[in-house]
Scaffold this active site. Structure first.
Site, PDB file in Angstrom:
ATOM      1  N   TYR A 157       0.844  -1.216   0.000  1.00 26.55           N
ATOM      2  CA  TYR A 157       0.000   0.000   0.000  1.00 26.55           C
ATOM      3  C   TYR A 157       0.876   1.262   0.000  1.00 26.55           C
ATOM      4  O   TYR A 157       0.625   2.206  -0.758  1.00 26.55           O
ATOM      5  CB  TYR A 157      -0.898  -0.052   1.240  1.00 26.55           C
ATOM      6  CG  TYR A 157      -1.940   1.022   1.367  1.00 26.55           C
ATOM      7  CD1 TYR A 157      -3.116   0.993   0.620  1.00 26.55           C
ATOM      8  CD2 TYR A 157      -1.778   2.065   2.290  1.00 26.55           C
ATOM      9  CE1 TYR A 157      -4.089   1.971   0.781  1.00 26.55           C
ATOM     10  CE2 TYR A 157      -2.745   3.046   2.456  1.00 26.55           C
ATOM     11  CZ  TYR A 157      -3.901   2.985   1.705  1.00 26.55           C
ATOM     12  OH  TYR A 157      -4.867   3.953   1.864  1.00 26.55           O
ATOM     13  N   LYS A 161       0.989   4.146  -2.797  1.00 26.94           N
ATOM     14  CA  LYS A 161       0.627   5.522  -2.447  1.00 26.94           C
ATOM     15  C   LYS A 161       1.801   6.488  -2.645  1.00 26.94           C
ATOM     16  O   LYS A 161       1.604   7.633  -3.063  1.00 26.94           O
ATOM     17  CB  LYS A 161       0.105   5.576  -1.009  1.00 26.94           C
ATOM     18  CG  LYS A 161      -1.222   4.819  -0.792  1.00 26.94           C
ATOM     19  CD  LYS A 161      -2.340   5.362  -1.668  1.00 26.94           C
ATOM     20  CE  LYS A 161      -3.708   4.822  -1.299  1.00 26.94           C
ATOM     21  NZ  LYS A 161      -4.781   5.308  -2.199  1.00 26.94           N
TER      22      LYS A 161
HETATM   23  P1  NAP Z   1     -13.695   2.311   1.310  1.00 29.80           P
HETATM   24  O1  NAP Z   1     -14.686   2.865   2.245  1.00 29.80           O
HETATM   25  O2  NAP Z   1     -13.207   0.907   1.470  1.00 29.80           O
HETATM   26  O3  NAP Z   1     -14.217   2.517  -0.178  1.00 29.80           O
HETATM   27  C1  NAP Z   1     -13.446   2.075  -1.238  1.00 29.80           C
HETATM   28  C2  NAP Z   1     -14.128   2.455  -2.534  1.00 29.80           C
HETATM   29  O4  NAP Z   1     -13.275   2.040  -3.601  1.00 29.80           O
HETATM   30  C3  NAP Z   1     -15.455   1.750  -2.715  1.00 29.80           C
HETATM   31  O5  NAP Z   1     -16.350   2.619  -3.356  1.00 29.80           O
HETATM   32  C4  NAP Z   1     -15.108   0.579  -3.641  1.00 29.80           C
HETATM   33  O6  NAP Z   1     -16.167   0.192  -4.499  1.00 29.80           O
HETATM   34  C5  NAP Z   1     -14.010   1.219  -4.479  1.00 29.80           C
HETATM   35  N1  NAP Z   1     -13.136   0.253  -5.107  1.00 29.80           N
HETATM   36  C6  NAP Z   1     -12.272  -0.620  -4.528  1.00 29.80           C
HETATM   37  N2  NAP Z   1     -11.665  -1.354  -5.468  1.00 29.80           N
HETATM   38  C7  NAP Z   1     -12.135  -0.931  -6.663  1.00 29.80           C
HETATM   39  C8  NAP Z   1     -11.905  -1.299  -8.003  1.00 29.80           C
HETATM   40  N3  NAP Z   1     -11.039  -2.276  -8.320  1.00 29.80           N
HETATM   41  N4  NAP Z   1     -12.572  -0.649  -8.995  1.00 29.80           N
HETATM   42  C9  NAP Z   1     -13.462   0.337  -8.697  1.00 29.80           C
HETATM   43  N5  NAP Z   1     -13.737   0.721  -7.443  1.00 29.80           N
HETATM   44  C10 NAP Z   1     -13.089   0.093  -6.441  1.00 29.80           C
HETATM   45  O7  NAP Z   1     -12.342   3.185   1.320  1.00 29.80           O
HETATM   46  P2  NAP Z   1     -12.057   4.712   1.729  1.00 29.80           P
HETATM   47  O8  NAP Z   1     -11.546   4.719   3.107  1.00 29.80           O
HETATM   48  O9  NAP Z   1     -13.204   5.588   1.365  1.00 29.80           O
HETATM   49  O10 NAP Z   1     -10.810   4.998   0.778  1.00 29.80           O
HETATM   50  C11 NAP Z   1     -10.891   5.790  -0.395  1.00 29.80           C
HETATM   51  C12 NAP Z   1      -9.483   6.165  -0.804  1.00 29.80           C
HETATM   52  O11 NAP Z   1      -8.853   6.891   0.257  1.00 29.80           O
HETATM   53  C13 NAP Z   1      -8.571   4.957  -1.069  1.00 29.80           C
HETATM   54  O12 NAP Z   1      -7.712   5.239  -2.143  1.00 29.80           O
HETATM   55  C14 NAP Z   1      -7.782   4.831   0.209  1.00 29.80           C
HETATM   56  O13 NAP Z   1      -6.554   4.191   0.015  1.00 29.80           O
HETATM   57  C15 NAP Z   1      -7.622   6.291   0.584  1.00 29.80           C
HETATM   58  N6  NAP Z   1      -7.321   6.521   1.991  1.00 29.80           N
HETATM   59  C16 NAP Z   1      -8.205   6.211   2.970  1.00 29.80           C
HETATM   60  C17 NAP Z   1      -7.863   6.456   4.295  1.00 29.80           C
HETATM   61  C18 NAP Z   1      -8.794   6.147   5.433  1.00 29.80           C
HETATM   62  O14 NAP Z   1      -8.365   6.322   6.590  1.00 29.80           O
HETATM   63  N7  NAP Z   1     -10.018   5.746   5.207  1.00 29.80           N
HETATM   64  C19 NAP Z   1      -6.613   7.004   4.610  1.00 29.80           C
HETATM   65  C20 NAP Z   1      -5.736   7.304   3.587  1.00 29.80           C
HETATM   66  C21 NAP Z   1      -6.103   7.071   2.279  1.00 29.80           C
HETATM   67  P3  NAP Z   1     -17.269  -0.931  -4.078  1.00 29.80           P
HETATM   68  O15 NAP Z   1     -17.775  -0.536  -2.732  1.00 29.80           O
HETATM   69  O16 NAP Z   1     -18.320  -0.825  -5.128  1.00 29.80           O
HETATM   70  O17 NAP Z   1     -16.558  -2.239  -4.058  1.00 29.80           O
END
Ligand code: NAP
Length: 250
Positions: A157, A161
């Site tokens: 990851y 990133k």
């Molecule tokens: P999340 O709640 O797990 O949501 C992930 C989203 O990505 C969902 O809409 C999922 O779609 C979609 N997704 C995953 N794999 C995919 C694929 N192969 N093709 C198309 N869509 C896909 O995650 P989140 O926390 O909102 O994270 C969003 C972004 O922020 C990510 O890049 C993550 O790495 C980054 N981020 C998050 C955090 C945190 O603390 N939450 C921190 C740093 C960075 P489905 O639901 O339809 O499967």
């Protein structure tokens, strides 16, 4: 400050829930027509579209697995055919497959690189021509503070990133003279499904390291993304904005 994106078309990958959902809602609230991409959660994506429409906005849900090049091609084509352009790309879709490096399996490495990094290369490459033609474009990529600091158990990851940050700077340099900006947003610890799975101990440790004193919410990220997508941010490019309650202050 009033942000007006009423003539803009935005594509948000992974917008069925979490941070992507909040970004889609916020972009639509500023007037953009939004493509809500999802991979598995059609019902949740449809709910995002319904919420946008109920608030008077315009959106459509499009299924595509961004780890599949053919899906990306179809996603871009559908966006352009539906709304006649593509002005704002939000590279948000992301997954984790955590493991200590000694135990990491090749498929855990490959899945994270394909979904979190290679997809961004393909999506961004595909939107450059329409953006160059329009002499306007915004590419905003959701990276992570882990890409800045590294994290035990997340070598795959963190590599993806960190790669996105270098990628963003390169795209920013290539496109700066064309009215296209490329920026990255690095969330810290945001309460979504990705962080729900962490133990209470890890959550407590995270909280203890956040000067602002609370975990992040998807809206903390979406507000900044919409600003970066606006004309007001025309002079900002190649940057990585950490939104982490002061956790890294890198
Ligand atoms: P999340 O709640 O797990 O949501 C992930 C989203 O990505 C969902 O809409 C999922 O779609 C979609 N997704 C995953 N794999 C995919 C694929 N192969 N093709 C198309 N869509 C896909 O995650 P989140 O926390 O909102 O994270 C969003 C972004 O922020 C990510 O890049 C993550 O790495 C980054 N981020 C998050 C955090 C945190 O603390 N939450 C921190 C740093 C960075 P489905 O639901 O339809 O499967």
């Amino acid at each position: 400050m009033q942000i007006d994106l009423s003539n803009k078309v935005a594509l948000v990958t992974g917008a069925s829930r979490g941070i992507g959902r909040a970004i889609a809602l916020e972009l639509a609230a500023s007037g953009a027509r939004v493509v809500v991409n999802y991979r598995s959660q059609q019902q949740q994506a449809d709910e995002v579209v319904a919420a946008i429409e109920q608030a008077g906005g315009t959106a459509t849900a499009v299924h595509a697995d961004v780890a599949q090049p053919a899906d990306i091609e179809r996603l871009i084509k559908t966006t352009q055919e539906t709304y006649g352009g593509l002005d704002i790309l939000i590279n948000n879709a992301g997954i984790t497959r955590d493991n200590l490096l000694l135990r990491m399996k090749d498929d855990e490495w490959d899945a994270v690189i394909a979904t979190n990094l290679r997809s961004v290369y393909q999506l961004t490459k595909a939107v450059l021509r329409p953006m160059m033609k329009a002499r306007w474009g915004r590419i905003i990529t959701i990276t992570s503070v882990v890409g800045l600091t590294g994290n035990a158990g997340q070598a795959n990851y963190a590599a993806a990133k960190a790669g996105l940050i270098g990628f963003t700077k390169s795209v920013a340099r290539e496109m700066a003279s064309r009215g296209i900006t490329a920026n990255a947003v690095a969330p810290g610890y945001v309460e979504t499904a990705i962080t729900d799975v962490l133990s209470d101990e890890i959550k407590a440790t995270a909280l203890a390291n956040i000067p602002v004193g609370r975990l992040g919410q998807p809206d903390d990220i979406s507000k900044a993304v919409v600003f970066l997508a606006s004309d007001a941010a025309a002079y900002i490019t190649g940057q990585t904005l950490a939104i982490d309650g002061g956790m890294t202050m890198y």
